[in-house]
Design a protein around this motif. Structure first.
Motif, PDB file in Angstrom:
ATOM      1  N   UNK A  10      -1.334   7.947  -3.237  1.00  0.00           N
ATOM      2  CA  UNK A  10      -2.770   7.707  -3.050  1.00  0.00           C
ATOM      3  C   UNK A  10      -3.146   8.025  -1.610  1.00  0.00           C
ATOM      4  N   UNK A  11      -4.405   8.317  -1.378  1.00  0.00           N
ATOM      5  CA  UNK A  11      -4.836   8.821  -0.071  1.00  0.00           C
ATOM      6  C   UNK A  11      -4.493   7.872   1.063  1.00  0.00           C
ATOM      7  N   UNK A  50       3.437   4.226  -4.954  1.00  0.00           N
ATOM      8  CA  UNK A  50       2.494   3.401  -4.204  1.00  0.00           C
ATOM      9  C   UNK A  50       3.160   2.659  -3.048  1.00  0.00           C
ATOM     10  N   UNK A  51       4.325   2.067  -3.296  1.00  0.00           N
ATOM     11  CA  UNK A  51       5.023   1.298  -2.269  1.00  0.00           C
ATOM     12  C   UNK A  51       6.170   2.141  -1.717  1.00  0.00           C
ATOM     13  N   UNK A  52       6.141   2.377  -0.414  1.00  0.00           N
ATOM     14  CA  UNK A  52       7.089   3.285   0.218  1.00  0.00           C
ATOM     15  C   UNK A  52       8.044   2.514   1.119  1.00  0.00           C
ATOM     16  N   UNK A  53       9.347   2.764   0.932  1.00  0.00           N
ATOM     17  CA  UNK A  53      10.379   2.177   1.792  1.00  0.00           C
ATOM     18  C   UNK A  53      10.992   3.298   2.624  1.00  0.00           C
ATOM     19  N   UNK A  88       1.100  -0.081   2.406  1.00  0.00           N
ATOM     20  CA  UNK A  88       1.980   0.628   1.472  1.00  0.00           C
ATOM     21  C   UNK A  88       3.400   0.864   1.977  1.00  0.00           C
ATOM     22  N   UNK A  89       3.673   0.632   3.272  1.00  0.00           N
ATOM     23  CA  UNK A  89       4.937   1.105   3.840  1.00  0.00           C
ATOM     24  C   UNK A  89       5.759  -0.036   4.423  1.00  0.00           C
TER      25      UNK A  89
END
Length: 381
Positions: A10-11, A50-53, A88-89
């Motif tokens: 997503x943006x 969506x959720x970034x590790x 998100x990160x």
């Protein structure tokens, strides 16, 4: 295999990732950034992430903490902070975990020096993929890409896996979310693991993910096959019972009302196996809202008459009945006009008050007349 992470973000997540990448590229050019875990799996599968590790290689803990202060983020956790950037990160150092005590907090943590060492702690091969954010290369030390192609859930490292029994429940909910099968050796390993060390919160979190998944019948199979139902809910099912429930769950997903989605799994277990919905809720530690909704629901009877549906519609529109999947109930409710709206028998308490009813007698007479109206309106059985 190469991927561009930005194609599936997503943006807002893409904007946050660019900020993090630019920060390290300009201030810490020797640090290598890898996107790890479920986001890489989802990108490989063509799904949105969506959720970034992010794991940072080539930097020691103290300089890393200083870099995070410069980035303006705060860490969470007692050791080897995970830093949260934006919505998100998560940013962290690669780590090795070793079981030293009881529970999910009983781990000693140390710094991992290479990608294979870091990815060994992951539960399943599909979640052990790493994406080099500089080159776009997917790093796959454990055959995760092939397992995704085969739609297979397979354990990375048996010795590491058994250190956290929650991973057995994760296999169940991943099966329901991704429509994946569990590899036989991994299945046997998970069957052998006790689940009595899990906290109530952790148990429900994994079940909740399954309840909202698109392929409930895959989750049902995994729950029974891995003996999760037996260990946590004292619940087993034979082949015929499984097939019946699986059909009902597949049909329910096609017909469901979105707001009722989390409750179908337990309702079908309760209805088809004649088990107490309340006790099922207690066994997996659901919030009270589950108990209130499931206890209020009527089980699917052996024979579903129009009169039964009409009586049920005195309470609510039948799009809210969790048994809507049964037989031809959905079509019948729409034909009878009680799918979107409850049945109005046209009887008002004020009318009975004028006739001299009051107190308990008023309630009993109101109910009697309502049921008479149901019999007249839904006479065809």
């Amino acid at each position: 295999m190469k991927l561009s992470p930005y194609e599936k973000l997503p943006s807002e997540a893409a904007r946050e990732l660019r900020v993090v990448e630019t920060f390290f590229r300009t201030r810490y050019p020797d640090v290598k950034l890898y996107l790890v875990g479920g986001a890489v799996r989802d990108m490989v599968m063509g799904r949105d992430a969506y959720d970034l590790d992010i794991e940072c290689f080539g930097i020691e803990p103290e300089p890393f903490d200083e870099a995070m202060r410069q980035l303006g983020v705060k860490g969470v956790g007692k050791s080897f902070f995970v830093y949260k950037y934006g919505s998100h990160i998560d940013i962290a150092l690669p780590r090795i975990e070793r079981k030293v005590g009881e529970g999910h907090r009983g781990f000693a943590v140390s710094l991992a020096r290479d990608t294979k060492e870091a990815s060994r702690r992951r539960d399943f091969t599909m979640n052990a993929l790493m994406l080099d954010l500089q080159t776009g290369e997917v790093v796959d030390h454990w055959g995760g890409l092939e397992d995704i192609r085969r739609r297979l859930i397979r354990v990375v490292d048996a010795g590491k896996f058994v250190e956290d029994s929650l991973r057995v429940l994760r296999a169940m909910q991943f099966s329901a979310r991704l429509k994946f099968r569990i590899e036989p050796k991994s299945r046997d390993l998970m069957r052998s693991m006790a689940l009595d060390d899990l906290t109530p919160e952790r148990v429900f979190w994994e079940f909740e993910k399954m309840f909202n998944a698109p392929w409930l019948h895959y989750g049902l199979f995994a729950m029974l096959d891995l003996r999760i139902g037996e260990k946590l809910m004292n619940l087993t099912a034979d082949r015929a019972q499984f097939i019946r429930m699986a059909r009902h769950m597949a049909k329910a997903r096609r017909l469901e009302e979105g707001a009722m989605r989390p409750y179908y799994f337990l309702f079908i277990l309760s209805s088809d196996l004649k088990r107490s919905a309340l006790r099922l809720c207690e066994a997996i530690h659901t919030p009270n809202i589950y108990k209130k909704i499931l206890v209020f629901q009527k089980r699917v009877p052996r024979r579903i008459t129009d009169r039964f549906l009409g009586g049920l519609a005195l309470r609510f529109a039948l799009r809210q009945w969790l048994g809507i999947y049964a037989d031809d109930v959905y079509a019948r409710c729409r034909r009878l006009g009680i799918y979107h709206h409850p049945f109005d028998p046209g009887i008002r308490p004020a009318q009975l008050l004028e006739e001299g009813y009051s107190g308990k007698a008023l309630g009993e007479e109101l109910r009697r007349r309502q049921l008479d109206a149901v019999r007249r309106q839904f006479a065809r059985d």
